[in-house]
Design a protein around this motif. Structure first.
Motif, PDB file in Angstrom:
ATOM      1  N   TYR A  17     -10.221   3.104   3.852  1.00  0.00           N
ATOM      2  CA  TYR A  17      -9.405   1.931   4.526  1.00  0.00           C
ATOM      3  C   TYR A  17      -8.118   1.270   4.427  1.00  0.00           C
ATOM      4  CZ  TYR A  17      -8.102  -2.697   7.341  1.00  0.00           C
ATOM      5  OH  TYR A  17      -7.421  -3.693   8.261  1.00  0.00           O
ATOM      6  N   VAL A  18      -8.469   1.541   3.008  1.00  0.00           N
ATOM      7  CA  VAL A  18      -7.000   1.526   2.299  1.00  0.00           C
ATOM      8  C   VAL A  18      -6.021   2.614   2.432  1.00  0.00           C
ATOM      9  CG1 VAL A  18      -5.649   2.157  -0.109  1.00  0.00           C
ATOM     10  CG2 VAL A  18      -8.133   0.671  -0.078  1.00  0.00           C
ATOM     11  N   LYS A  19      -6.960   4.073   3.157  1.00  0.00           N
ATOM     12  CA  LYS A  19      -5.324   5.663   3.035  1.00  0.00           C
ATOM     13  C   LYS A  19      -4.804   4.810   4.836  1.00  0.00           C
ATOM     14  CE  LYS A  19      -7.694   8.524   0.462  1.00  0.00           C
ATOM     15  NZ  LYS A  19      -8.601   9.694   0.659  1.00  0.00           N
ATOM     16  N   GLU A  20      -5.482   3.894   5.185  1.00  0.00           N
ATOM     17  CA  GLU A  20      -4.820   3.606   6.208  1.00  0.00           C
ATOM     18  C   GLU A  20      -3.810   3.151   6.255  1.00  0.00           C
ATOM     19  OE1 GLU A  20      -7.702   2.538   9.937  1.00  0.00           O
ATOM     20  OE2 GLU A  20      -9.171   3.320   9.105  1.00  0.00           O
ATOM     21  N   PHE A  21      -3.799   2.419   5.630  1.00  0.00           N
ATOM     22  CA  PHE A  21      -2.274   1.483   5.207  1.00  0.00           C
ATOM     23  C   PHE A  21      -1.511   1.812   4.172  1.00  0.00           C
ATOM     24  CE2 PHE A  21      -5.181  -2.038   6.068  1.00  0.00           C
ATOM     25  CZ  PHE A  21      -4.499  -3.399   6.585  1.00  0.00           C
ATOM     26  N   VAL A  22      -1.546   3.289   2.966  1.00  0.00           N
ATOM     27  CA  VAL A  22      -1.132   4.485   2.880  1.00  0.00           C
ATOM     28  C   VAL A  22      -0.443   4.815   3.880  1.00  0.00           C
ATOM     29  CG1 VAL A  22      -0.628   5.674   1.491  1.00  0.00           C
ATOM     30  CG2 VAL A  22      -2.057   4.042   0.405  1.00  0.00           C
ATOM     31  N   ASP A  23      -1.216   5.633   5.062  1.00  0.00           N
ATOM     32  CA  ASP A  23      -0.934   6.588   5.655  1.00  0.00           C
ATOM     33  C   ASP A  23       0.665   5.548   7.151  1.00  0.00           C
ATOM     34  OD1 ASP A  23      -1.886   8.411   4.711  1.00  0.00           O
ATOM     35  OD2 ASP A  23      -3.191   7.632   6.713  1.00  0.00           O
ATOM     36  N   SER A  24       0.533   3.828   7.037  1.00  0.00           N
ATOM     37  CA  SER A  24       1.288   3.682   7.854  1.00  0.00           C
ATOM     38  C   SER A  24       2.915   3.282   7.087  1.00  0.00           C
ATOM     39  CB  SER A  24       0.665   1.919   7.902  1.00  0.00           C
ATOM     40  OG  SER A  24       1.301   1.986   9.172  1.00  0.00           O
ATOM     41  N   ALA A  25       2.207   2.471   5.860  1.00  0.00           N
ATOM     42  CA  ALA A  25       3.589   2.687   5.256  1.00  0.00           C
ATOM     43  C   ALA A  25       4.348   3.886   4.979  1.00  0.00           C
ATOM     44  CB  ALA A  25       3.147   2.719   3.432  1.00  0.00           C
ATOM     45  N   ILE A  26       4.017   5.220   4.832  1.00  0.00           N
ATOM     46  CA  ILE A  26       4.653   6.278   4.823  1.00  0.00           C
ATOM     47  C   ILE A  26       5.593   6.699   6.173  1.00  0.00           C
ATOM     48  CG2 ILE A  26       4.606   8.969   4.476  1.00  0.00           C
ATOM     49  CD1 ILE A  26       1.990   8.320   2.690  1.00  0.00           C
ATOM     50  N   ALA A  27       4.621   6.179   7.264  1.00  0.00           N
ATOM     51  CA  ALA A  27       4.970   6.698   8.144  1.00  0.00           C
ATOM     52  C   ALA A  27       6.295   5.512   8.272  1.00  0.00           C
ATOM     53  CB  ALA A  27       4.160   5.836   9.309  1.00  0.00           C
ATOM     54  N   HIS A  28       5.964   3.887   7.804  1.00  0.00           N
ATOM     55  CA  HIS A  28       7.324   2.942   8.079  1.00  0.00           C
ATOM     56  C   HIS A  28       8.239   2.906   6.859  1.00  0.00           C
ATOM     57  CE1 HIS A  28       4.394   1.659  11.231  1.00  0.00           C
ATOM     58  NE2 HIS A  28       5.137   1.686  11.736  1.00  0.00           N
ATOM     59  N   ASN A  29       8.159   4.523   6.188  1.00  0.00           N
ATOM     60  CA  ASN A  29      10.054   4.326   5.052  1.00  0.00           C
ATOM     61  C   ASN A  29       9.364   3.109   3.622  1.00  0.00           C
ATOM     62  OD1 ASN A  29      10.931   6.680   6.551  1.00  0.00           O
ATOM     63  ND2 ASN A  29      11.358   4.922   7.702  1.00  0.00           N
ATOM     64  N   VAL A  30       7.724   2.974   3.717  1.00  0.00           N
ATOM     65  CA  VAL A  30       7.650   2.125   2.811  1.00  0.00           C
ATOM     66  C   VAL A  30       7.106   3.257   1.415  1.00  0.00           C
ATOM     67  CG1 VAL A  30       6.102   0.184   1.388  1.00  0.00           C
ATOM     68  CG2 VAL A  30       6.970   0.575   3.781  1.00  0.00           C
ATOM     69  N   ASP A  31       8.387   3.319   0.168  1.00  0.00           N
ATOM     70  CA  ASP A  31       8.319   3.624  -0.592  1.00  0.00           C
ATOM     71  C   ASP A  31       6.545   3.240  -1.845  1.00  0.00           C
ATOM     72  OD1 ASP A  31       9.521   2.578  -1.828  1.00  0.00           O
ATOM     73  OD2 ASP A  31      11.099   4.243  -1.105  1.00  0.00           O
ATOM     74  N   GLU A  32       6.232   1.683  -2.108  1.00  0.00           N
ATOM     75  CA  GLU A  32       5.810   0.775  -2.817  1.00  0.00           C
ATOM     76  C   GLU A  32       4.626   0.071  -1.371  1.00  0.00           C
ATOM     77  OE1 GLU A  32       6.313  -1.989  -6.434  1.00  0.00           O
ATOM     78  OE2 GLU A  32       7.877  -0.676  -5.950  1.00  0.00           O
ATOM     79  N   LEU A  33       3.486   0.072  -2.660  1.00  0.00           N
ATOM     80  CA  LEU A  33       2.536  -0.802  -1.361  1.00  0.00           C
ATOM     81  C   LEU A  33       2.183  -1.613  -1.813  1.00  0.00           C
ATOM     82  CD1 LEU A  33       2.183  -2.012   1.186  1.00  0.00           C
ATOM     83  CD2 LEU A  33       0.271   0.199   0.972  1.00  0.00           C
ATOM     84  N   HIS A  34       2.368  -2.794  -1.765  1.00  0.00           N
ATOM     85  CA  HIS A  34       1.436  -4.426  -2.970  1.00  0.00           C
ATOM     86  C   HIS A  34      -0.081  -4.350  -2.115  1.00  0.00           C
ATOM     87  CE1 HIS A  34       4.686  -5.144  -5.225  1.00  0.00           C
ATOM     88  NE2 HIS A  34       5.230  -3.387  -5.143  1.00  0.00           N
ATOM     89  N   ASP A 245       0.905  -2.991  11.023  1.00  0.00           N
ATOM     90  CA  ASP A 245       1.912  -3.958  11.430  1.00  0.00           C
ATOM     91  C   ASP A 245       2.999  -3.350   9.490  1.00  0.00           C
ATOM     92  OD1 ASP A 245       2.294  -5.229  13.003  1.00  0.00           O
ATOM     93  OD2 ASP A 245       0.047  -6.079  12.716  1.00  0.00           O
ATOM     94  N   VAL A 246       2.818  -3.105   8.698  1.00  0.00           N
ATOM     95  CA  VAL A 246       2.705  -2.492   7.462  1.00  0.00           C
ATOM     96  C   VAL A 246       4.406  -2.484   7.516  1.00  0.00           C
ATOM     97  CG1 VAL A 246       2.767  -1.281   5.270  1.00  0.00           C
ATOM     98  CG2 VAL A 246       0.703  -1.345   6.690  1.00  0.00           C
ATOM     99  N   GLY A 247       5.339  -2.538   6.468  1.00  0.00           N
ATOM    100  CA  GLY A 247       6.644  -2.754   6.973  1.00  0.00           C
ATOM    101  C   GLY A 247       7.392  -3.256   7.788  1.00  0.00           C
ATOM    102  N   LYS A 248       6.673  -4.074   8.720  1.00  0.00           N
ATOM    103  CA  LYS A 248       7.408  -4.348  10.148  1.00  0.00           C
ATOM    104  C   LYS A 248       7.910  -5.256   9.794  1.00  0.00           C
ATOM    105  CE  LYS A 248       5.829  -5.933  14.599  1.00  0.00           C
ATOM    106  NZ  LYS A 248       4.426  -6.177  15.061  1.00  0.00           N
ATOM    107  N   LEU A 249       9.310  -5.158  10.205  1.00  0.00           N
ATOM    108  CA  LEU A 249      11.023  -6.320  10.466  1.00  0.00           C
ATOM    109  C   LEU A 249      11.515  -5.358   8.742  1.00  0.00           C
ATOM    110  CD1 LEU A 249       9.459  -8.534  12.742  1.00  0.00           C
ATOM    111  CD2 LEU A 249      11.684  -6.660  13.656  1.00  0.00           C
ATOM    112  N   ILE A 250      10.918  -4.883   7.997  1.00  0.00           N
ATOM    113  CA  ILE A 250      11.585  -5.111   6.532  1.00  0.00           C
ATOM    114  C   ILE A 250      12.876  -5.135   6.931  1.00  0.00           C
ATOM    115  CG2 ILE A 250      11.449  -4.675   4.089  1.00  0.00           C
ATOM    116  CD1 ILE A 250       8.645  -4.680   4.577  1.00  0.00           C
TER     117      ILE A 250
END
Length: 253
Positions: A17-34, A245-250
């Motif tokens: 499940y964590v990897k799903e958040f990481v994959d979404s982060a990468i897809a949305h140009n997020v390079d640091e995820l908390h 929703d990771v990175g949404k509207l940031i």
């Protein structure tokens, strides 16, 4: 781009499940995820909610929340840290803060170590302000001025407590679209001076917009300008409760 506040809340405590958040982060140009979760997910934090649960409707709400133990979460963190993720990933907690519970919060937290801790106000006088039942227990009970004043007293206490690295959604009390009769600028000035003094991160959190349909994408313009003018540390956050929703509207804040 940093997303400093995303929740595992609606899924299992698994590496997959964590990897799903990481994959979404990468897809949305997020390079640091908390990554984090609310303290109300974990049974060890049940004592800080005893006053909240004296209100029947909130007791029903909280009784469905304590699904896991901190040990289960820590085990997940250890498993994740054995992995090499393509981006930087850290793990923490979002603590539901009430200043009258500060000593108890400190005592419980002293047993554990996390990469970061976020302090957030989710209740005024132990009454949640953002739930479907909040009108009946808060907004129709107290006047708006009192609610706002109490909310920001809690925010000031978060900063001065010295417990936290970051303040979650610092103006989320606005989500009902109600405003006090007094000018909030002096409160924003005091908040920003404290945040600067205590060197704590302040979230510019897009969750108010897409989760609660508020017109502000992040912190309101006046507050954000004051924070910037005072040289406060500001971090971007989506408050994602689902991977999508990771990175949404940031990038719009």
């Amino acid at each position: 781009m940093v997303d400093s506040h995303v929740h595992l809340e609606n899924g299992p405590l698994t590496v997959e499940y964590v990897k799903e958040f990481v994959d979404s982060a990468i897809a949305h140009n997020v390079d640091e995820l908390h990554i984090l979760d609310h303290t109300h997910r974990f049974k060890e934090f049940a004592p800080i909610y005893l006053e909240h649960r004296k209100i029947d409707v909130q007791n029903d709400w909280f009784s469905k929340r304590f699904k896991n133990t901190i040990c289960e979460y820590l085990e997940l963190i250890e498993e994740c840290k054995k992995n090499t993720f393509p981006i930087k990933v850290t793990f923490g907690l979002e603590v539901c803060y009430q200043r009258r519970e500060e000593r108890l919060i400190k005592d419980i937290l002293s047993n554990y170590h996390f990469d970061f801790l976020i302090g957030s106000v989710h209740a005024v006088n132990y009454r949640n302000y953002d739930c479907s039942f909040s009108d009946d227990i808060l907004w129709n009970v107290y006047d708006v001025d009192t609610i706002y004043k109490e909310f920001y007293e809690e925010e000031f206490s978060i900063i001065k407590s010295g417990i936290f690295d970051q303040i979650g959604h610092p103006d989320q009390i606005k989500i009902r679209g109600l405003h006090p009769s007094f000018d909030l600028k002096p409160i924003y000035e005091e908040f920003s001076e404290l945040a600067k003094k205590y060197d704590i991160y302040v979230e510019n959190n897009s969750g108010c917009h897409y989760r609660y349909n508020h017109s502000d994408i992040g912190i309101n313009e006046e507050f954000l300008e004051i924070l910037n003018n005072n040289g406060c540390k500001i971090t971007s956050a989506s408050d994602a409760h689902y991977p999508k929703d990771v990175g949404k509207l940031i990038d719009k804040m």
